[in-house]
Motif scaffolding. Structure first.
Motif, PDB file in Angstrom:
ATOM      1  N   PRO A  15      -4.222   4.945   6.760  1.00 30.41           N
ATOM      2  CA  PRO A  15      -4.093   3.589   6.239  1.00 30.41           C
ATOM      3  C   PRO A  15      -4.004   2.551   7.350  1.00 30.41           C
ATOM      4  CG  PRO A  15      -1.989   4.694   6.114  1.00 30.41           C
ATOM      5  CD  PRO A  15      -2.979   5.724   6.575  1.00 30.41           C
ATOM      6  N   ARG A  16      -4.232   1.307   6.985  1.00 29.71           N
ATOM      7  CA  ARG A  16      -4.183   0.165   7.895  1.00 29.71           C
ATOM      8  C   ARG A  16      -3.844  -1.066   7.066  1.00 29.71           C
ATOM      9  NH1 ARG A  16      -9.273   1.429   6.632  1.00 29.71           N
ATOM     10  NH2 ARG A  16     -10.421  -0.161   5.449  1.00 29.71           N
ATOM     11  N   GLY A  17      -3.552  -2.159   7.751  1.00 32.30           N
ATOM     12  CA  GLY A  17      -3.384  -3.438   7.069  1.00 32.30           C
ATOM     13  C   GLY A  17      -2.150  -3.518   6.197  1.00 32.30           C
ATOM     14  N   PHE A  18      -2.236  -4.392   5.192  1.00 29.63           N
ATOM     15  CA  PHE A  18      -1.074  -4.748   4.386  1.00 29.63           C
ATOM     16  C   PHE A  18      -0.279  -3.546   3.883  1.00 29.63           C
ATOM     17  CE2 PHE A  18      -2.390  -9.188   2.562  1.00 29.63           C
ATOM     18  CZ  PHE A  18      -2.189  -9.740   3.807  1.00 29.63           C
ATOM     19  N   CYS A  19       1.037  -3.659   3.993  1.00 28.37           N
ATOM     20  CA  CYS A  19       1.949  -2.707   3.369  1.00 28.37           C
ATOM     21  C   CYS A  19       2.518  -3.355   2.108  1.00 28.37           C
ATOM     22  CB  CYS A  19       3.077  -2.336   4.324  1.00 28.37           C
ATOM     23  SG  CYS A  19       4.112  -3.740   4.801  1.00 28.37           S
ATOM     24  N   TYR A 203       7.744   3.591   5.966  1.00 29.09           N
ATOM     25  CA  TYR A 203       6.599   4.474   5.724  1.00 29.09           C
ATOM     26  C   TYR A 203       5.320   3.882   6.293  1.00 29.09           C
ATOM     27  CZ  TYR A 203       4.551   1.381   2.289  1.00 29.09           C
ATOM     28  OH  TYR A 203       3.949   0.311   1.712  1.00 29.09           O
ATOM     29  N   ALA A 204       5.147   2.555   6.172  1.00 24.38           N
ATOM     30  CA  ALA A 204       3.902   1.917   6.602  1.00 24.38           C
ATOM     31  C   ALA A 204       3.763   1.963   8.119  1.00 24.38           C
ATOM     32  CB  ALA A 204       3.857   0.479   6.110  1.00 24.38           C
ATOM     33  N   THR A 205       4.845   1.711   8.829  1.00 25.09           N
ATOM     34  CA  THR A 205       4.815   1.793  10.284  1.00 25.09           C
ATOM     35  C   THR A 205       4.489   3.215  10.720  1.00 25.09           C
ATOM     36  OG1 THR A 205       6.409  -0.010  10.528  1.00 25.09           O
ATOM     37  CG2 THR A 205       6.238   1.542  12.348  1.00 25.09           C
ATOM     38  N   THR A 206       5.168   4.184  10.133  1.00 24.55           N
ATOM     39  CA  THR A 206       4.940   5.588  10.476  1.00 24.55           C
ATOM     40  C   THR A 206       3.504   6.000  10.173  1.00 24.55           C
ATOM     41  OG1 THR A 206       7.258   6.094  10.017  1.00 24.55           O
ATOM     42  CG2 THR A 206       5.717   7.949  10.033  1.00 24.55           C
ATOM     43  N   ASN A 207       3.014   5.646   8.994  1.00 28.92           N
ATOM     44  CA  ASN A 207       1.670   6.048   8.589  1.00 28.92           C
ATOM     45  C   ASN A 207       0.591   5.426   9.466  1.00 28.92           C
ATOM     46  OD1 ASN A 207       2.829   7.472   6.521  1.00 28.92           O
ATOM     47  ND2 ASN A 207       2.193   6.094   4.891  1.00 28.92           N
ATOM     48  N   ARG A 208       0.762   4.157   9.847  1.00 31.28           N
ATOM     49  CA  ARG A 208      -0.246   3.506  10.657  1.00 31.28           C
ATOM     50  C   ARG A 208      -0.275   4.053  12.081  1.00 31.28           C
ATOM     51  NH1 ARG A 208       0.690   1.500   6.453  1.00 31.28           N
ATOM     52  NH2 ARG A 208      -0.535   0.010   5.250  1.00 31.28           N
ATOM     53  N   GLN A 209       0.882   4.394  12.603  1.00 29.98           N
ATOM     54  CA  GLN A 209       0.907   5.023  13.927  1.00 29.98           C
ATOM     55  C   GLN A 209       0.273   6.412  13.877  1.00 29.98           C
ATOM     56  OE1 GLN A 209       4.802   4.802  15.857  1.00 29.98           O
ATOM     57  NE2 GLN A 209       5.088   2.732  15.068  1.00 29.98           N
ATOM     58  N   ALA A 210       0.556   7.164  12.811  1.00 30.11           N
ATOM     59  CA  ALA A 210      -0.042   8.492  12.664  1.00 30.11           C
ATOM     60  C   ALA A 210      -1.556   8.400  12.540  1.00 30.11           C
ATOM     61  CB  ALA A 210       0.548   9.195  11.444  1.00 30.11           C
ATOM     62  N   ALA A 211      -2.048   7.378  11.839  1.00 25.84           N
ATOM     63  CA  ALA A 211      -3.489   7.206  11.682  1.00 25.84           C
ATOM     64  C   ALA A 211      -4.165   6.930  13.012  1.00 25.84           C
ATOM     65  CB  ALA A 211      -3.770   6.071  10.694  1.00 25.84           C
ATOM     66  N   VAL A 212      -3.513   6.132  13.862  1.00 21.44           N
ATOM     67  CA  VAL A 212      -4.051   5.870  15.196  1.00 21.44           C
ATOM     68  C   VAL A 212      -4.101   7.151  16.012  1.00 21.44           C
ATOM     69  CG1 VAL A 212      -3.518   4.767  17.409  1.00 21.44           C
ATOM     70  CG2 VAL A 212      -3.468   3.432  15.300  1.00 21.44           C
ATOM     71  N   LYS A 213      -3.032   7.933  15.946  1.00 20.80           N
ATOM     72  CA  LYS A 213      -3.003   9.185  16.705  1.00 20.80           C
ATOM     73  C   LYS A 213      -4.075  10.167  16.234  1.00 20.80           C
ATOM     74  CE  LYS A 213       1.994   8.796  17.423  1.00 20.80           C
ATOM     75  NZ  LYS A 213       3.316   9.374  17.063  1.00 20.80           N
ATOM     76  N   THR A 214      -4.426  10.076  14.957  1.00 24.04           N
ATOM     77  CA  THR A 214      -5.438  10.981  14.409  1.00 24.04           C
ATOM     78  C   THR A 214      -6.821  10.672  14.975  1.00 24.04           C
ATOM     79  OG1 THR A 214      -4.214  11.302  12.356  1.00 24.04           O
ATOM     80  CG2 THR A 214      -6.576  11.740  12.277  1.00 24.04           C
ATOM     81  N   ILE A 215      -7.160   9.383  15.090  1.00 24.41           N
ATOM     82  CA  ILE A 215      -8.513   9.039  15.537  1.00 24.41           C
ATOM     83  C   ILE A 215      -8.623   8.844  17.042  1.00 24.41           C
ATOM     84  CG2 ILE A 215      -8.996   7.986  13.302  1.00 24.41           C
ATOM     85  CD1 ILE A 215      -8.905   5.238  14.693  1.00 24.41           C
ATOM     86  N   VAL A 301      -4.222   9.951   3.398  1.00 21.59           N
ATOM     87  CA  VAL A 301      -3.510  10.055   2.127  1.00 21.59           C
ATOM     88  C   VAL A 301      -3.238   8.637   1.635  1.00 21.59           C
ATOM     89  CG1 VAL A 301      -1.410  10.844   0.982  1.00 21.59           C
ATOM     90  CG2 VAL A 301      -2.443  12.229   2.804  1.00 21.59           C
ATOM     91  N   PRO A 302      -3.673   8.263   0.447  1.00 19.86           N
ATOM     92  CA  PRO A 302      -3.496   6.887  -0.039  1.00 19.86           C
ATOM     93  C   PRO A 302      -2.021   6.495  -0.125  1.00 19.86           C
ATOM     94  CG  PRO A 302      -5.041   8.098  -1.430  1.00 19.86           C
ATOM     95  CD  PRO A 302      -4.394   9.110  -0.518  1.00 19.86           C
TER      96      PRO A 302
END
Length: 315
Positions: A15-19, A203-215, A301-302
């Motif tokens: 995910p990215r953008g608005f939480c 959750y949004a901060t954690t998820n966005r950091q994880a998404a960066v680490k994935t790509i 994951v949405p």
């Protein structure tokens, strides 16, 4: 004849953008303008994004830093970052109608701080000095009952009167990795320190950091859309750079440093929790003026979380 554009494989993080908290705060300002009519005053930027703030200003929002800048008789909205207790108290004393747009996950930290102080504990608060969320959280408890810890070095050296009666809380928009290191240091020094019942970093901060680490391992460089005063956006830049990927923060497509960008084969793109998707598309269009874009969105994951709006605005 025009030369062919170089190919650019663009991986867009998700995910990215608005939480959910940002989306709720923006809706609150929009609904307040609808209900009360302009101008509606907003104490501090509702969220840290110039595009969002300028759009709301065009609808009739007036952004101020202090409550005494709000005229008598006009409503005021408190930003998503939260405010010290004295701010709503001062609004009530003046008879001002106000709406609190504090993110519910920040409000949760406020309640935890109050309960810990009521239980007689000293609190170590992990966060960044001067950030509105930190100021708001410190303003929930008596002065001197909470101590700011910004770094691992702070965690190693902070002086505690009673290590057996200690707890910690954190700002919601921190680096997951940095915070884990600080917490580990505190727990090593103070084995009895009480941790929050749930994770404070949202959750949004954690998820966005994880998404960066994935790509990041697939990318030559990365662009992060976000404001320079947005903590969660800055943490995304850091997350990429920790993995050896040069990264830059831009507020929108017009700010790309083309000399720095060069001609990467693979570029990663993400947006902080205060940045709308329209700015992602704008940046993609800007890149397409110079590159032949091959775009794909990373699997994810949405996020389905939503927060209720204040009853006063939806009744």
């Amino acid at each position: 004849m025009a030369l062919p554009k170089p190919r650019l494989d663009l991986i867009i993080a998700a995910p990215r953008g608005f939480c959910a908290g940002v989306d709720r705060a923006i809706q609150i300002v929009e609904l307040a303008i609808d209900r009360f009519g302009p101008p509606v005053y907003v104490r501090h930027e509702i969220v840290h994004n110039r595009f969002v703030v300028d759009r709301l200003r065009g609808m009739g929002a007036v952004f101020v830093e202090e409550l005494d800048q709000v005229p008598d008789g006009r409503p005021v909205v408190f930003s998503a970052h939260g405010v010290p207790k004295v701010v709503p108290a001062a609004a009530e004393a003046r008879g001002l109608e106000y709406v609190d747009a504090t993110c519910p996950l920040v409000s949760k930290v406020h309640r935890q701080a109050q309960r810990l102080i009521e239980a007689g504990r000293q609190i170590l608060f992990i966060g960044h000095a001067g950030h509105p969320e930190v100021i708001g959280t410190f303003g929930q408890v008596p002065e001197g009952s909470m101590t700011l810890v910004e770094t691992v070095e702070d965690a190693r050296t902070v002086a505690i009167d009673d290590p057996s009666n200690l707890a910690f809380l954190t700002q919601t928009t921190l680096s997951v990795d940095d915070t884990a290191e600080i917490i580990a240091t505190l727990q090593d020094r103070f084995p009895a320190i009480r941790a929050p019942k749930g994770e404070d970093i949202c959750y949004a901060t954690t998820n966005r950091q994880a998404a960066v680490k994935t790509i990041a391992p697939q990318c030559d460089k990365m662009l992060v859309i976000g404001a320079p005063n947005s903590s969660n956006s800055l943490r995304l830049v850091e997350a990429a750079e920790r993995m050896g990927v040069p990264a830059r923060l831009v507020q929108r497509g017009t700010e790309v440093d083309w000399e720095w960008l060069g001609t990467p084969r693979v570029l990663g793109l993400t947006a902080g929790a205060s940045a709308p998707e329209i700015l992602v598309r704008e940046l993609v269009d800007t890149l397409a003026e110079r590159f032949e874009i091959v775009e794909r969105e990373a699997e994810h994951v949405p996020e389905n979380l939503t927060f209720k709006l204040p009853r006063a605005l939806v009744a």
